[in-house]
Design an enzyme around this catalytic site. Structure first.
Site, PDB file in Angstrom:
ATOM      1  N   CYS A 172       0.834  -1.217   0.000  1.00 37.90           N
ATOM      2  CA  CYS A 172       0.000   0.000   0.000  1.00 37.90           C
ATOM      3  C   CYS A 172       0.868   1.266   0.000  1.00 37.90           C
ATOM      4  CB  CYS A 172      -0.904  -0.046   1.226  1.00 37.90           C
ATOM      5  SG  CYS A 172      -1.721   1.495   1.631  1.00 37.90           S
ATOM      6  N   CYS A 218       0.075   3.832   2.713  1.00 34.86           N
ATOM      7  CA  CYS A 218       0.505   3.309   4.021  1.00 34.86           C
ATOM      8  C   CYS A 218       1.984   3.619   4.242  1.00 34.86           C
ATOM      9  CB  CYS A 218       0.300   1.796   4.102  1.00 34.86           C
ATOM     10  SG  CYS A 218      -1.409   1.268   3.926  1.00 34.86           S
TER      11      CYS A 218
END
Length: 108
Positions: free
Chosen positions: A33, A36
């Site tokens: 991600c 993230c």
């Protein structure tokens, strides 16, 4: 992960988060991600700044599917703020460090 953030798993979530007194910020993230990874360094810095006041915990959603499913995550990163083991607020997406700082400060 660093010495300032705590890796939490399906097995340790109850003990590490739900039985904790005070504030715990749980970052639900994944290795693949991008957003993230963007907020990772800010969370590390905030873990240092708020040491002793807030625990910053990280849950890898790929490795801990049960915990991720319990909170009906719609996207990651999802940040859930727990007070005394109960979820009190949620943010989804990559926030800037200043936004995260204000959010945590407001909860203290």
């Amino acid at each position: 992960m660093s010495e300032h953030t705590k890796a939490v798993t399906d097995l340790s979530f109850h003990e590490d988060v739900e039985k904790s007194a005070g504030l715990v910020l749980v970052d639900f993230w994944a290795e693949w991600c991008g957003p993230c990874k963007q907020i990772g360094p800010a969370l590390e810095e905030l873990a240092q700044e708020f040491a002793g006041q807030v625990t910053i915990a990280k849950v890898d959603v790929d490795e801990n599917k049960q915990t991720a499913a319990r909170f009906n995550l719609r996207g990651i990163p999802t940040l859930i703020l727990f007070r005394d083991g109960k979820p009190v607020d949620t943010k989804v997406g990559a926030l800037r460090k200043s936004q995260l700082h204000a959010w945590i400060s407001g909860a203290l």
